[in-house]
Structure formats: C-alpha cells, structure tokens
Design an enzyme around this catalytic site. Sequence first.
Site, PDB file in Angstrom:
ATOM      1  N   SER A  32       0.830  -1.208   0.000  1.00  0.00           N
ATOM      2  CA  SER A  32       0.000   0.000   0.000  1.00  0.00           C
ATOM      3  C   SER A  32       0.867   1.261   0.000  1.00  0.00           C
ATOM      4  O   SER A  32       1.646   1.502   0.924  1.00  0.00           O
ATOM      5  CB  SER A  32      -0.915   0.004   1.227  1.00  0.00           C
ATOM      6  OG  SER A  32      -1.454   1.295   1.390  1.00  0.00           O
ATOM      7  N   HIS A  71      -1.171  -1.220  -4.312  1.00  0.00           N
ATOM      8  CA  HIS A  71      -2.447  -0.829  -3.700  1.00  0.00           C
ATOM      9  C   HIS A  71      -2.441   0.682  -3.471  1.00  0.00           C
ATOM     10  O   HIS A  71      -1.509   1.236  -2.894  1.00  0.00           O
ATOM     11  CB  HIS A  71      -2.576  -1.580  -2.370  1.00  0.00           C
ATOM     12  CG  HIS A  71      -3.863  -1.394  -1.658  1.00  0.00           C
ATOM     13  ND1 HIS A  71      -4.967  -2.163  -1.904  1.00  0.00           N
ATOM     14  CD2 HIS A  71      -4.211  -0.544  -0.661  1.00  0.00           C
ATOM     15  CE1 HIS A  71      -5.951  -1.800  -1.107  1.00  0.00           C
ATOM     16  NE2 HIS A  71      -5.521  -0.801  -0.335  1.00  0.00           N
ATOM     17  N   ASP A 128      -4.717   3.913  -1.936  1.00  0.00           N
ATOM     18  CA  ASP A 128      -5.839   4.252  -1.059  1.00  0.00           C
ATOM     19  C   ASP A 128      -6.327   5.669  -1.298  1.00  0.00           C
ATOM     20  O   ASP A 128      -5.622   6.638  -1.003  1.00  0.00           O
ATOM     21  CB  ASP A 128      -5.387   4.142   0.401  1.00  0.00           C
ATOM     22  CG  ASP A 128      -5.080   2.713   0.783  1.00  0.00           C
ATOM     23  OD1 ASP A 128      -5.999   1.887   0.785  1.00  0.00           O
ATOM     24  OD2 ASP A 128      -3.902   2.417   1.070  1.00  0.00           O
ATOM     25  N   MET A 145      -9.057   8.502  -0.240  1.00  0.00           N
ATOM     26  CA  MET A 145      -9.977   8.843   0.869  1.00  0.00           C
ATOM     27  C   MET A 145     -10.596  10.220   0.629  1.00  0.00           C
ATOM     28  O   MET A 145      -9.978  11.061  -0.040  1.00  0.00           O
ATOM     29  CB  MET A 145      -9.206   8.879   2.188  1.00  0.00           C
ATOM     30  CG  MET A 145      -8.439   7.617   2.483  1.00  0.00           C
ATOM     31  SD  MET A 145      -7.511   7.786   4.019  1.00  0.00           S
ATOM     32  CE  MET A 145      -6.465   6.344   3.932  1.00  0.00           C
ATOM     33  N   HIS A 200      -8.192   1.296  -3.984  1.00  0.00           N
ATOM     34  CA  HIS A 200      -9.140   1.142  -2.880  1.00  0.00           C
ATOM     35  C   HIS A 200      -9.780   2.500  -2.596  1.00  0.00           C
ATOM     36  O   HIS A 200      -9.130   3.392  -2.056  1.00  0.00           O
ATOM     37  CB  HIS A 200      -8.352   0.597  -1.669  1.00  0.00           C
ATOM     38  CG  HIS A 200      -9.152   0.465  -0.416  1.00  0.00           C
ATOM     39  ND1 HIS A 200      -8.554   0.263   0.814  1.00  0.00           N
ATOM     40  CD2 HIS A 200     -10.493   0.477  -0.175  1.00  0.00           C
ATOM     41  CE1 HIS A 200      -9.499   0.175   1.741  1.00  0.00           C
ATOM     42  NE2 HIS A 200     -10.679   0.313   1.164  1.00  0.00           N
ATOM     43  N   MET A 215     -12.018   4.750  -0.486  1.00  0.00           N
ATOM     44  CA  MET A 215     -12.698   4.932   0.809  1.00  0.00           C
ATOM     45  C   MET A 215     -13.445   6.256   0.715  1.00  0.00           C
ATOM     46  O   MET A 215     -13.113   7.237   1.387  1.00  0.00           O
ATOM     47  CB  MET A 215     -11.658   4.944   1.934  1.00  0.00           C
ATOM     48  CG  MET A 215     -11.156   3.562   2.277  1.00  0.00           C
ATOM     49  SD  MET A 215      -9.589   3.609   3.159  1.00  0.00           S
ATOM     50  CE  MET A 215      -8.486   3.601   1.777  1.00  0.00           C
ATOM     51  N   MET A 243     -11.452  -5.491   5.401  1.00  0.00           N
ATOM     52  CA  MET A 243     -10.661  -4.548   6.191  1.00  0.00           C
ATOM     53  C   MET A 243     -10.370  -5.193   7.547  1.00  0.00           C
ATOM     54  O   MET A 243     -11.291  -5.601   8.264  1.00  0.00           O
ATOM     55  CB  MET A 243     -11.421  -3.236   6.407  1.00  0.00           C
ATOM     56  CG  MET A 243     -11.567  -2.363   5.174  1.00  0.00           C
ATOM     57  SD  MET A 243     -10.022  -2.056   4.283  1.00  0.00           S
ATOM     58  CE  MET A 243      -9.025  -1.233   5.528  1.00  0.00           C
ATOM     59  N   PHE A 256      -6.408   4.922   8.029  1.00  0.00           N
ATOM     60  CA  PHE A 256      -5.029   5.182   8.467  1.00  0.00           C
ATOM     61  C   PHE A 256      -4.168   3.930   8.332  1.00  0.00           C
ATOM     62  O   PHE A 256      -4.672   2.813   8.500  1.00  0.00           O
ATOM     63  CB  PHE A 256      -5.004   5.617   9.945  1.00  0.00           C
ATOM     64  CG  PHE A 256      -5.862   6.819  10.219  1.00  0.00           C
ATOM     65  CD1 PHE A 256      -5.347   8.106  10.063  1.00  0.00           C
ATOM     66  CD2 PHE A 256      -7.197   6.667  10.590  1.00  0.00           C
ATOM     67  CE1 PHE A 256      -6.157   9.214  10.295  1.00  0.00           C
ATOM     68  CE2 PHE A 256      -8.011   7.775  10.815  1.00  0.00           C
ATOM     69  CZ  PHE A 256      -7.488   9.052  10.666  1.00  0.00           C
ATOM     70  N   GLY A 300      -0.736   1.725   9.686  1.00  0.00           N
ATOM     71  CA  GLY A 300      -0.061   1.442  10.956  1.00  0.00           C
ATOM     72  C   GLY A 300      -0.958   1.124  12.129  1.00  0.00           C
ATOM     73  O   GLY A 300      -0.541   1.270  13.285  1.00  0.00           O
ATOM     74  N   ASP A 322      -6.599  -6.165   4.256  1.00  0.00           N
ATOM     75  CA  ASP A 322      -5.931  -4.859   4.304  1.00  0.00           C
ATOM     76  C   ASP A 322      -5.966  -4.299   5.729  1.00  0.00           C
ATOM     77  O   ASP A 322      -7.046  -4.065   6.276  1.00  0.00           O
ATOM     78  CB  ASP A 322      -6.682  -3.928   3.330  1.00  0.00           C
ATOM     79  CG  ASP A 322      -6.073  -2.541   3.210  1.00  0.00           C
ATOM     80  OD1 ASP A 322      -5.012  -2.298   3.792  1.00  0.00           O
ATOM     81  OD2 ASP A 322      -6.686  -1.712   2.505  1.00  0.00           O
ATOM     82  N   GLY A 323      -4.766  -4.081   6.301  1.00  0.00           N
ATOM     83  CA  GLY A 323      -4.664  -3.448   7.619  1.00  0.00           C
ATOM     84  C   GLY A 323      -3.944  -4.334   8.622  1.00  0.00           C
ATOM     85  O   GLY A 323      -4.394  -5.450   8.888  1.00  0.00           O
ATOM     86  N   SER A 344       2.709  -0.112   6.123  1.00  0.00           N
ATOM     87  CA  SER A 344       3.851   0.242   6.971  1.00  0.00           C
ATOM     88  C   SER A 344       4.864  -0.898   7.088  1.00  0.00           C
ATOM     89  O   SER A 344       6.074  -0.640   7.118  1.00  0.00           O
ATOM     90  CB  SER A 344       3.370   0.677   8.350  1.00  0.00           C
ATOM     91  OG  SER A 344       2.396  -0.219   8.836  1.00  0.00           O
TER      92      SER A 344
HETATM   93  C1  DX5 Z   1      -6.113   1.906   5.567  1.00  0.00           C
HETATM   94  C2  DX5 Z   1      -5.702   1.525   4.175  1.00  0.00           C
HETATM   95  C3  DX5 Z   1      -4.585   0.573   4.100  1.00  0.00           C
HETATM   96  C4  DX5 Z   1      -3.306   0.997   4.799  1.00  0.00           C
HETATM   97  C5  DX5 Z   1      -2.797  -0.230   5.482  1.00  0.00           C
HETATM   98  O1  DX5 Z   1      -7.380   2.392   5.594  1.00  0.00           O
HETATM   99  O2  DX5 Z   1      -6.780   0.975   3.445  1.00  0.00           O
HETATM  100  O3  DX5 Z   1      -4.314   0.150   2.763  1.00  0.00           O
HETATM  101  O4  DX5 Z   1      -2.326   1.529   3.966  1.00  0.00           O
HETATM  102  O5  DX5 Z   1      -1.714   0.127   6.245  1.00  0.00           O
HETATM  103  P1  DX5 Z   1      -0.949  -0.895   7.193  1.00  0.00           P
HETATM  104  O6  DX5 Z   1      -0.520  -2.059   6.323  1.00  0.00           O
HETATM  105  O7  DX5 Z   1       0.179  -0.097   7.726  1.00  0.00           O
HETATM  106  O8  DX5 Z   1      -1.926  -1.337   8.245  1.00  0.00           O
HETATM  107 ZN    ZN Z   2      -6.378   0.024   1.436  1.00  0.00          ZN
END
Ligand code: DX5
Ligand code: ZN
Length: 278
Positions: free
Chosen positions: A65, A90, A92, A94, A123, A125, A194, A200, A202, A232-233, A255
């Site tokens: 990501s 990937h 993201d 938002m 992705h 959001m 998810m 976010f 991390g 994811d996450g 991360s």
């Molecule tokens: C969060 C994102 C993720 C994010 C995951 O809402 O959709 O793609 O980058 O981050 P990590 O792998 O650090 O949890």
């Molecule tokens: Zn994502």
Amino acid sequence: MKHLFTSEEMRPSAKTIFFIKQLAYTYRAFKKNELQGVLCQLGSRTLTNKKNRKTIKMKTIVSPSLLSANFIDLKSDVEMINKSEADWLHMDIMDGVFVPNISFGFPVLEAVAKACTKPLDVHFMILHPEQYIEQTAKTGAMMMNVHYEACTHLHRTIQQIHAAGMKAGVTLNPSTPVSVLEDIICDVDMVLLMSVNPGFGGQKFIENTIQKTARLRKLIKESGSQALIEVDGGVQGETAPRLVKAGVNVLVSGSYVFKSKDPLATIHSLKELEQIED
Ligand code: DX5
Ligand code: ZN
C-alpha cells in the site's frame, strides 16, 4: 506505409489504451515467470504442470500500500515496487467523509499509473465511488475496490466497473458481516476485508478477521464464485501467515513494507507464503 496511430482518425480510444496496457501487464508477468500471479488474477488457485504431473503450489499475491510510502520521493518508492516481487500496487483514495482522513486523489493516481509497471489495485474509501469509475479506468487501473457501506446500488456499480474494463472488488468494514455478500459474491472479482477501521496506516490488526476470512472462503466455495480474498490493515510478519492459512489470496501491506529496513526482502517474505488448497 502509414504508421499505426500517427493520424488523427487512428488515434486510440481510452478503451484501446486500457486494453493494450492490460496486455502489456500480462506479457511482463509471463516474461518474469510470474505465471501464477497472472493465473491468480484470473481466479485460478492451483496449476498442474502436465509434463511432469506436479501440482505447483500457488504463492500469495502481494499488493503493497502506497499510503506508507515517502511522499516527498514517491518516484523512488514506485521504482522499488517495479523491481520488487510485488504483484500489484495498492492505492488508497480517501475523501475525509466516508473515513476521517484524506490521502491523495487523481493527480497522484495518474502520475503513479504512468510510472508503475505493476497493475494498480485501487481502494476507494469515499462516498459515491460510482462517480469516478470512468476516470479510474482511464488511468489504466486493473482493480477498483468500492466499499459495501458506501454503495446504495452496489450491483449497478459493479456492472459499471466491469463495463469500464476493470476488475471489481467489494470491500467490507470490520463491523460488516460476510453474509451481506450472499447475493453479489458471484458478480465480484475480489472481496477486500478490512482488518482495521479504514482511514489510516499502521493500526493494530483486528483478530476477528481470521474467522471472517474462513467464513468468506466458505461462502465463495459454496456459491461457486471465483472471487479472490484480499485483506488490508495490520498485515505483517506475524499476521500474514495466519491470514494465508485461513484462505487469504491477496495481502495488502503498507507500513510493514515501506517502513522496513529492506522493503524488497519484506515483499519477498510475504510472496513466499504458499496458498492453501480447498
Ligand atoms: C487503511 C488503508 C490501508 C493501509 C494499510 O485504511 O486501506 O491500505 O495503507 O496500512 P498498514 O498495512 O500499515 O496497516
Ligand atoms: Zn487500502
């Protein structure tokens, strides 16, 4: 002889450009012996080599990501992804409304799409993702993931994503049960679970995702759907093997990849996880 695409009337349409890009992705994957990545994209999970009758175990699809990349030097991180074993990238997007954060939008997506040689797994959001289907397809993105919770007419949105020439993914928040997918599971190419509340990087992995993956796997098998399962996450060294063991096909990792000392080695370690067979 007139060269292809030199005259006005022969200028390729956005759809033609998209098709050529898809062919190029497939060709590059074959060239790099990433045959299994291509097959996974098509929904196959095992491959039998007819010559020696061996079943080749499929490896996991890895989709780092970009949210955790170094935004002041995105070029270097995209180049790292290009030379890594990552299958997809990937991205993201938002809106600060559907999720309490704003990441980046189309100017970044378009720039990265030009520089990245891997298929883009986007992705969204955001509320009303259906308003951005054409614009996303124009970037050449391979997969468009929309949230179940953000789509009033999910079936129509999935149809529109397919009509625009992309694969369609439906994403579930941690509190949304797998059962809501019963009537759409055969229409989607991927389900993105998810494993943190979206918005976010991390964050801490939500443990229930392991059981949720098993429930989704069961639904996919019983319905005859070809959908892939992506998570994811909070995907890292401890959670990734357990997720793959539960039936996950695609790992998104932000991360853990981008903040690691050696991102190429980290991607390799995720890539090495072997897929389970049903
Ligand atoms: C969060 C994102 C993720 C994010 C995951 O809402 O959709 O793609 O980058 O981050 P990590 O792998 O650090 O949890
Ligand atoms: Zn994502």
